[in-house]
Design a protein around this motif. Structure first.
Motif, PDB file in Angstrom:
ATOM      1  N   VAL A 255       8.545  -4.345  10.471  1.00 20.03           N
ATOM      2  CA  VAL A 255       7.396  -4.644   8.907  1.00 20.03           C
ATOM      3  C   VAL A 255       6.445  -4.936   9.780  1.00 20.03           C
ATOM      4  N   ARG A 256       5.703  -3.689   9.077  1.00 17.13           N
ATOM      5  CA  ARG A 256       4.484  -3.410   9.843  1.00 17.13           C
ATOM      6  C   ARG A 256       2.842  -2.935   8.184  1.00 17.13           C
ATOM      7  N   ALA A 257       2.184  -2.955   8.194  1.00 18.92           N
ATOM      8  CA  ALA A 257       1.076  -2.593   7.456  1.00 18.92           C
ATOM      9  C   ALA A 257      -0.104  -1.499   7.929  1.00 18.92           C
ATOM     10  N   HIS A 258      -1.342  -1.366   7.879  1.00 16.68           N
ATOM     11  CA  HIS A 258      -1.979  -0.413   8.914  1.00 16.68           C
ATOM     12  C   HIS A 258      -2.158   0.900   8.576  1.00 16.68           C
ATOM     13  N   GLU A 259      -1.463   1.822   7.203  1.00 20.76           N
ATOM     14  CA  GLU A 259      -1.541   2.578   6.857  1.00 20.76           C
ATOM     15  C   GLU A 259      -0.794   3.003   5.241  1.00 20.76           C
ATOM     16  N   VAL A 260      -1.836   3.761   4.401  1.00 24.24           N
ATOM     17  CA  VAL A 260      -2.147   3.646   3.035  1.00 24.24           C
ATOM     18  C   VAL A 260       0.358   3.957   2.920  1.00 24.24           C
ATOM     19  N   SER A 261       0.282   4.174   2.003  1.00 27.08           N
ATOM     20  CA  SER A 261       1.722   4.547   0.886  1.00 27.08           C
ATOM     21  C   SER A 261       1.453   4.631   0.063  1.00 27.08           C
ATOM     22  N   GLN A 262       1.793   5.757  -1.069  1.00 24.87           N
ATOM     23  CA  GLN A 262       1.222   5.758  -1.892  1.00 24.87           C
ATOM     24  C   GLN A 262       2.454   5.031  -2.971  1.00 24.87           C
ATOM     25  N   THR A 275       6.533  -0.045   6.526  1.00 29.48           N
ATOM     26  CA  THR A 275       4.804  -0.293   6.176  1.00 29.48           C
ATOM     27  C   THR A 275       5.027  -0.596   5.389  1.00 29.48           C
ATOM     28  N   VAL A 276       3.986  -1.516   4.931  1.00 31.30           N
ATOM     29  CA  VAL A 276       3.682  -2.330   3.876  1.00 31.30           C
ATOM     30  C   VAL A 276       2.190  -2.686   3.840  1.00 31.30           C
ATOM     31  N   PHE A 277       2.067  -1.333   2.358  1.00 28.76           N
ATOM     32  CA  PHE A 277       0.436  -1.953   1.834  1.00 28.76           C
ATOM     33  C   PHE A 277       0.006  -2.357   0.831  1.00 28.76           C
ATOM     34  N   SER A 278      -0.609  -3.280   0.645  1.00 31.59           N
ATOM     35  CA  SER A 278      -1.204  -3.443  -0.663  1.00 31.59           C
ATOM     36  C   SER A 278      -2.314  -3.489  -1.395  1.00 31.59           C
ATOM     37  N   ALA A 279      -2.808  -2.890  -0.940  1.00 30.98           N
ATOM     38  CA  ALA A 279      -3.904  -2.030  -1.522  1.00 30.98           C
ATOM     39  C   ALA A 279      -4.507  -0.903  -1.935  1.00 30.98           C
ATOM     40  N   PRO A 280      -4.071  -1.095  -3.785  1.00 30.86           N
ATOM     41  CA  PRO A 280      -3.767  -0.476  -4.938  1.00 30.86           C
ATOM     42  C   PRO A 280      -5.044   0.833  -4.872  1.00 30.86           C
ATOM     43  N   TYR A 281      -5.185   1.967  -5.056  1.00 29.08           N
ATOM     44  CA  TYR A 281      -6.317   2.618  -4.967  1.00 29.08           C
ATOM     45  C   TYR A 281      -7.065   2.518  -4.488  1.00 29.08           C
ATOM     46  N   TYR A 282      -7.003   2.680  -2.493  1.00 27.98           N
ATOM     47  CA  TYR A 282      -7.604   2.547  -1.671  1.00 27.98           C
ATOM     48  C   TYR A 282      -9.030   3.366  -1.630  1.00 27.98           C
ATOM     49  N   CYS A 283      -9.800   2.668  -1.412  1.00 26.92           N
ATOM     50  CA  CYS A 283     -11.967   3.164  -1.323  1.00 26.92           C
ATOM     51  C   CYS A 283     -11.169   4.149  -2.531  1.00 26.92           C
ATOM     52  N   GLY A 284     -10.806   4.005  -3.801  1.00 27.34           N
ATOM     53  CA  GLY A 284     -11.722   4.233  -4.781  1.00 27.34           C
ATOM     54  C   GLY A 284     -11.196   5.818  -4.857  1.00 27.34           C
ATOM     55  N   ASN A 285     -10.744   5.909  -3.919  1.00 31.45           N
ATOM     56  CA  ASN A 285     -10.088   8.057  -4.096  1.00 31.45           C
ATOM     57  C   ASN A 285      -8.201   7.846  -3.717  1.00 31.45           C
ATOM     58  N   ASP A 286      -8.389   7.187  -3.185  1.00 30.47           N
ATOM     59  CA  ASP A 286      -6.202   6.928  -2.422  1.00 30.47           C
ATOM     60  C   ASP A 286      -5.652   6.771  -4.174  1.00 30.47           C
TER      61      ASP A 286
END
Length: 371
Positions: A255-262, A275-286
């Motif tokens: 289990v890792r993070a580090h990469e944006v996932s849709q 991959t677990v990515f917990s920041a939605p709408y990353y950087c206001g762009n994705d």
């Protein structure tokens, strides 16, 4: 209740634990630290450092547990997760790093997590991400944020705390968690037992520790390990390399993070890596979702997915439509309606994410004694 008289960095008769409790309550309600002076912040940082210092570079934690990926200063998203699944110590959490940079409230996110670690050291576990290294958070926003809110001196005190963060954690006997990925520098559990927490920029970029914070999986199934050309540091690993790693250590899942996932999470290599990515709408762009992962007592895996908040306007209507299309594939039934659900507005039916059962480990894992 706040006492009126103040002495030094604490109110008269107030313990550090009580100060941490007040900070948690204030951050959850107001999202700012304006009620606390610099001495009080330094008190929390020093206590966080002393709390983390005795911990080994690899933690042993037990399930059930909820695993959180990159947060990147998104305090509102972190609180939404807590509101959805519960707060410490009711729920046990493992955070995979990257608390700072990119987002506007890295200071508040990191401080909130440090306060939780101080109050509930056995319920909140914090790992180190690549953005908890000095060379990263000096360039990608955290330094400027702290200099604006508190001053550059506090940024250096933060590095002392970051240096004490563990690098990985084994959950039970079958799951290994880290921020980045696996390493060709690991030959056995002895490599993890001998692992030291890096405390300089140079040691952050060496050996097993750099891969734990930086490595990425690659879809090239014939690949074992290769140079990570995209990041210009660490390695990429393929399914063959992962299979050897899992068999060698008797594990079922990385289990890792580090990469944006849709979708907020992404399984690879026949569900042997996620991959677990917990920041939605990353950087206001994705237009990505964020997600957190739940591991049950029986190793059942499920997710709570956080949809980014965006109000449709004539200017962004196409982006909103794209986001909606991204969510359609996630509307799969889950055995537990309270797990693996999407968090969204009440007027839209709540879809759920799939639940996954781990396969047995390839070999019997070697026991690691707690240090």
């Amino acid at each position: 209740m706040i006492m009126e008289s103040q002495k030094g960095d604490l109110y008269e008769g107030e313990s550090v634990d009580q100060l941490a409790k007040r900070m948690i309550e204030h951050l959850l309600k107001w999202g700012v630290t304006d009620a606390f002076n610099d001495k009080q912040i330094y008190t929390i940082l020093e206590k966080a450092e002393s709390t983390l210092n005795p911990l080994p570079a690899m933690l042993q934690v037990e399930h059930p547990i909820t695993i959180v990926g990159d947060i990147h200063g998104q305090l509102d998203a972190l609180i939404r997760y807590f509101d959805a699944v519960g707060y410490p110590p009711k729920v046990k959490f493992l955070f995979l790093g990257d608390y700072v940079d990119r987002g506007a409230k890295s200071f508040e996110v990191s401080l909130l997590l440090f306060c939780y670690k101080i109050r509930y050291p056995h319920s909140v576990h914090l790992l180190r991400g690549n953005h908890e290294c000095m060379k990263m958070n000096r360039l990608y926003g955290f330094y400027e944020e702290l200099a604006r809110k508190r001053g550059g001196r506090m940024w250096r005190q933060y590095q002392n705390v970051f240096n004490e963060l563990p690098l990985c954690a084994r959950v039970g006997q079958r799951i290994l968690c880290m921020h980045g990925g696996i390493s060709q520098n690991c030959n056995s559990w002895e490599s993890f037992k001998a692992l030291k927490k890096p405390n300089t920029p140079l040691t952050c970029d060496e050996g097993l520790q750099v891969d734990l914070m930086w490595a990425d999986p690659t879809q090239d199934k014939c690949n074992t390990f290769a140079m990570n050309k995209q990041r210009a540091i660490s390695v990429v690993f393929g399914e063959k390399g992962l299979d050897v790693f899992l068999k060698k250590l008797g594990l079922s899942l990385i289990v890792r993070a580090h990469e944006v996932s849709q979708e907020g999470f992404n399984f690879l290599f026949n569900k042997k890596c996620v991959t677990v990515f917990s920041a939605p709408y990353y950087c206001g762009n994705d237009t990505n979702c964020g997600a957190i992962m739940h591991v049950s007592e029986s190793y059942e895996i499920s997710f709570t997915v956080l949809r980014p908040r965006m109000i449709a306007t004539p200017e962004n209507i196409e982006i909103v439509k794209l986001m909606e299309n991204n969510y359609k594939g996630l509307r799969v039934a889950s055995p537990d309606p309270n797990r693996g659900r999407h968090l969204q507005s009440a007027d839209v039916p709540k879809p759920t994410a799939p639940s996954v059962q781990l396969v047995p480990p390839v070999t019997k894992p070697v026991e690691i004694k707690k240090q």
